[in-house]
Design a protein around this motif. Sequence first.
Motif, PDB file in Angstrom:
ATOM      1  N   MET A  36       0.821  -1.089   0.060  1.00  0.00           N
ATOM      2  CA  MET A  36       0.167   0.059   0.015  1.00  0.00           C
ATOM      3  C   MET A  36       0.889   1.236   0.039  1.00  0.00           C
ATOM      4  SD  MET A  36      -3.111   1.059   2.742  1.00  0.00           S
ATOM      5  CE  MET A  36      -1.894   0.904   4.057  1.00  0.00           C
ATOM      6  N   LYS A  37       0.909   2.193  -1.078  1.00  0.00           N
ATOM      7  CA  LYS A  37       1.562   3.320  -1.102  1.00  0.00           C
ATOM      8  C   LYS A  37       0.703   4.452  -0.223  1.00  0.00           C
ATOM      9  CE  LYS A  37       2.660   2.506  -6.127  1.00  0.00           C
ATOM     10  NZ  LYS A  37       2.612   3.108  -7.150  1.00  0.00           N
ATOM     11  N   LEU A  38       2.017   5.112   0.651  1.00  0.00           N
ATOM     12  CA  LEU A  38       1.339   6.141   1.637  1.00  0.00           C
ATOM     13  C   LEU A  38       1.197   7.532   0.981  1.00  0.00           C
ATOM     14  CD1 LEU A  38       3.562   4.983   4.670  1.00  0.00           C
ATOM     15  CD2 LEU A  38       1.120   4.675   4.054  1.00  0.00           C
ATOM     16  N   ASN A  39       0.451   7.701  -0.065  1.00  0.00           N
ATOM     17  CA  ASN A  39       0.161   8.898  -0.627  1.00  0.00           C
ATOM     18  C   ASN A  39      -0.674   9.911   0.209  1.00  0.00           C
ATOM     19  OD1 ASN A  39      -2.435   7.805  -1.272  1.00  0.00           O
ATOM     20  ND2 ASN A  39      -1.840   7.065  -3.076  1.00  0.00           N
ATOM     21  N   ALA A  40      -1.108  11.090  -0.447  1.00  0.00           N
ATOM     22  CA  ALA A  40      -1.677  11.773   0.606  1.00  0.00           C
ATOM     23  C   ALA A  40      -3.141  11.291   0.921  1.00  0.00           C
ATOM     24  CB  ALA A  40      -2.011  13.289  -0.131  1.00  0.00           C
ATOM     25  N   ASN A  41      -3.890  10.810  -0.308  1.00  0.00           N
ATOM     26  CA  ASN A  41      -5.082  10.159   0.034  1.00  0.00           C
ATOM     27  C   ASN A  41      -5.176   8.863   1.187  1.00  0.00           C
ATOM     28  OD1 ASN A  41      -6.290  11.755  -1.749  1.00  0.00           O
ATOM     29  ND2 ASN A  41      -6.158  10.381  -3.469  1.00  0.00           N
ATOM     30  N   THR A  42      -4.208   8.067   1.164  1.00  0.00           N
ATOM     31  CA  THR A  42      -3.887   7.021   2.022  1.00  0.00           C
ATOM     32  C   THR A  42      -3.882   7.550   3.305  1.00  0.00           C
ATOM     33  OG1 THR A  42      -3.069   5.489   0.049  1.00  0.00           O
ATOM     34  CG2 THR A  42      -2.758   4.638   2.381  1.00  0.00           C
ATOM     35  N   MET A  43      -2.906   8.406   3.499  1.00  0.00           N
ATOM     36  CA  MET A  43      -2.463   8.892   4.850  1.00  0.00           C
ATOM     37  C   MET A  43      -3.819   9.590   5.685  1.00  0.00           C
ATOM     38  SD  MET A  43       1.580  10.454   4.255  1.00  0.00           S
ATOM     39  CE  MET A  43       1.514  10.984   5.837  1.00  0.00           C
ATOM     40  N   PHE A  44      -4.486  10.416   4.643  1.00  0.00           N
ATOM     41  CA  PHE A  44      -5.628  11.034   5.282  1.00  0.00           C
ATOM     42  C   PHE A  44      -6.643   9.947   5.828  1.00  0.00           C
ATOM     43  CE2 PHE A  44      -9.844  12.936   4.542  1.00  0.00           C
ATOM     44  CZ  PHE A  44     -10.102  14.052   5.226  1.00  0.00           C
ATOM     45  N   PHE A  45      -6.844   9.027   4.762  1.00  0.00           N
ATOM     46  CA  PHE A  45      -7.604   7.772   5.048  1.00  0.00           C
ATOM     47  C   PHE A  45      -7.190   7.245   6.648  1.00  0.00           C
ATOM     48  CE2 PHE A  45      -8.531   3.248   5.316  1.00  0.00           C
ATOM     49  CZ  PHE A  45     -10.010   3.177   5.358  1.00  0.00           C
ATOM     50  N   LEU A  46      -5.789   6.993   6.872  1.00  0.00           N
ATOM     51  CA  LEU A  46      -5.316   6.289   7.798  1.00  0.00           C
ATOM     52  C   LEU A  46      -5.534   7.203   8.981  1.00  0.00           C
ATOM     53  CD1 LEU A  46      -2.101   4.631   6.570  1.00  0.00           C
ATOM     54  CD2 LEU A  46      -4.388   3.338   7.301  1.00  0.00           C
ATOM     55  N   LEU A  47      -5.522   8.523   8.883  1.00  0.00           N
ATOM     56  CA  LEU A  47      -5.641   9.423   9.856  1.00  0.00           C
ATOM     57  C   LEU A  47      -7.073   9.284  10.510  1.00  0.00           C
ATOM     58  CD1 LEU A  47      -4.870  11.696  11.931  1.00  0.00           C
ATOM     59  CD2 LEU A  47      -5.369  13.423  10.167  1.00  0.00           C
ATOM     60  N   ILE A  48      -8.051   9.368   9.454  1.00  0.00           N
ATOM     61  CA  ILE A  48      -9.414   9.447   9.907  1.00  0.00           C
ATOM     62  C   ILE A  48      -9.671   7.949  10.538  1.00  0.00           C
ATOM     63  CG2 ILE A  48     -11.689   9.243   8.992  1.00  0.00           C
ATOM     64  CD1 ILE A  48     -10.955  10.887   6.670  1.00  0.00           C
ATOM     65  N   LEU A  49      -9.138   7.030   9.977  1.00  0.00           N
ATOM     66  CA  LEU A  49      -9.242   5.487  10.804  1.00  0.00           C
ATOM     67  C   LEU A  49      -8.849   5.605  12.244  1.00  0.00           C
ATOM     68  CD1 LEU A  49     -10.176   2.594  10.133  1.00  0.00           C
ATOM     69  CD2 LEU A  49      -8.034   2.166   9.370  1.00  0.00           C
ATOM     70  N   VAL A  50      -7.685   6.280  12.412  1.00  0.00           N
ATOM     71  CA  VAL A  50      -7.099   6.272  13.900  1.00  0.00           C
ATOM     72  C   VAL A  50      -8.142   7.163  14.706  1.00  0.00           C
ATOM     73  CG1 VAL A  50      -5.267   6.934  15.272  1.00  0.00           C
ATOM     74  CG2 VAL A  50      -4.803   5.841  12.929  1.00  0.00           C
ATOM     75  N   VAL A  51      -8.484   8.257  14.246  1.00  0.00           N
ATOM     76  CA  VAL A  51      -9.450   9.138  14.873  1.00  0.00           C
ATOM     77  C   VAL A  51     -10.618   8.416  15.047  1.00  0.00           C
ATOM     78  CG1 VAL A  51     -10.697  11.217  14.946  1.00  0.00           C
ATOM     79  CG2 VAL A  51      -8.349  11.201  14.209  1.00  0.00           C
ATOM     80  N   ALA A  52     -11.319   7.922  14.479  1.00  0.00           N
ATOM     81  CA  ALA A  52     -12.725   7.014  14.487  1.00  0.00           C
ATOM     82  C   ALA A  52     -12.441   5.726  15.439  1.00  0.00           C
ATOM     83  CB  ALA A  52     -13.122   6.492  12.947  1.00  0.00           C
ATOM     84  N   GLY A  53     -11.260   5.164  15.274  1.00  0.00           N
ATOM     85  CA  GLY A  53     -10.864   3.984  16.104  1.00  0.00           C
ATOM     86  C   GLY A  53     -10.956   4.590  17.567  1.00  0.00           C
TER      87      GLY A  53
END
Length: 343
Positions: free
Chosen positions: A1-18
């Motif tokens: 999985m490439k850590l582009n801007a979209n992926t990093m934003f998704f991971l950030l939202i996932l962590v916050v939601a988690g």
Amino acid sequence: MKLNANTMFFLLILVVAGVGAYLVFKPFLMAILMAVLVYLFFKDWYKWINKKLGKREALASFIACLLVFLFFIAPLILIVTLVIAEAGQFYKVLQSSDLHSKFDYMMNASVVQQFLEDFNLKSFFQSEIFFGYLESIGNFFLKALRSTYQSASQFIFAIFVMFFSLYYFFKDGKAILKKAIKLSPLESREDKILLKKFGSVSKATLKGFLIIAIIQGFLTGLILWITGVSSPVFLGLITVPLSMIPLFGTGLVWIPAGLIMLALGNVWQGITILLFGALVVSTVDYFLRPRLVGNQASLHPLLVFFATLGGLALFGVAGFVLGPVIIVLFMSLLETYKIKFNS
């Protein structure tokens, strides 16, 4: 999985939601975990009831929950109520001004004097350290029981959440498990190995230690009640965690009780307690463990001992169960790690 801007934003939202999801579920985590443990123990009951009812899952789940409550939770509530009442009396005895004089009178009995001299224990049992030790034990258990009593409303709510969760675990357990496996980042094979390992080891550990400890505590309380020892329910409860100590754990309750009865002139009561403790209470482990555990793997007794003490320190009375279960989960994860990276 490439850590582009979209992926990093998704991971950030996932962590916050988690984190948000954790905070939402945090008040209920203890009750949910207890529901999972009860489900692991009694899912065979549900399967049998469901089969007899002709695959009526909702009704079978309700009946299984009702049976668990009637046979286990209701007696537990009654025992806790009795223990809290006895703990208060026990605490008053420990803090009574004439406790030292009564103890000195008992220590002067010839039977006790001979026993203590044979084992070189006389100076210890007459020291302030020993009385401080007794008071510390009483304070610890009284604090735990008072905490349970004072948070009675929370306890009732936790029981409600546990049974509400248990109802759906019985009814939809397979579907919940399938969804959890799909969401897990582990491979399906590894998930199944982890779940199987955790289920088998936790059941073997809790059956091999918790059930035996409860039986030993019950037998100790029973013989103390029959022989007229004060606070038998409270002393029986103390026996449960002490039974985790190898070799002489339960003896820390019934040996002093028997000797005190002998010293006070209650000869048949003292002899009965000592004989019953040595021949029945102390040997329960050897007779029941092979039948309860069989060939199933369980935690080493040393791990169970420290996990129980740590659980009691972290979670209070509930830690008696949760401590060993958390260690079982950790050991199961290590086993899965070993399979994943050494294969």
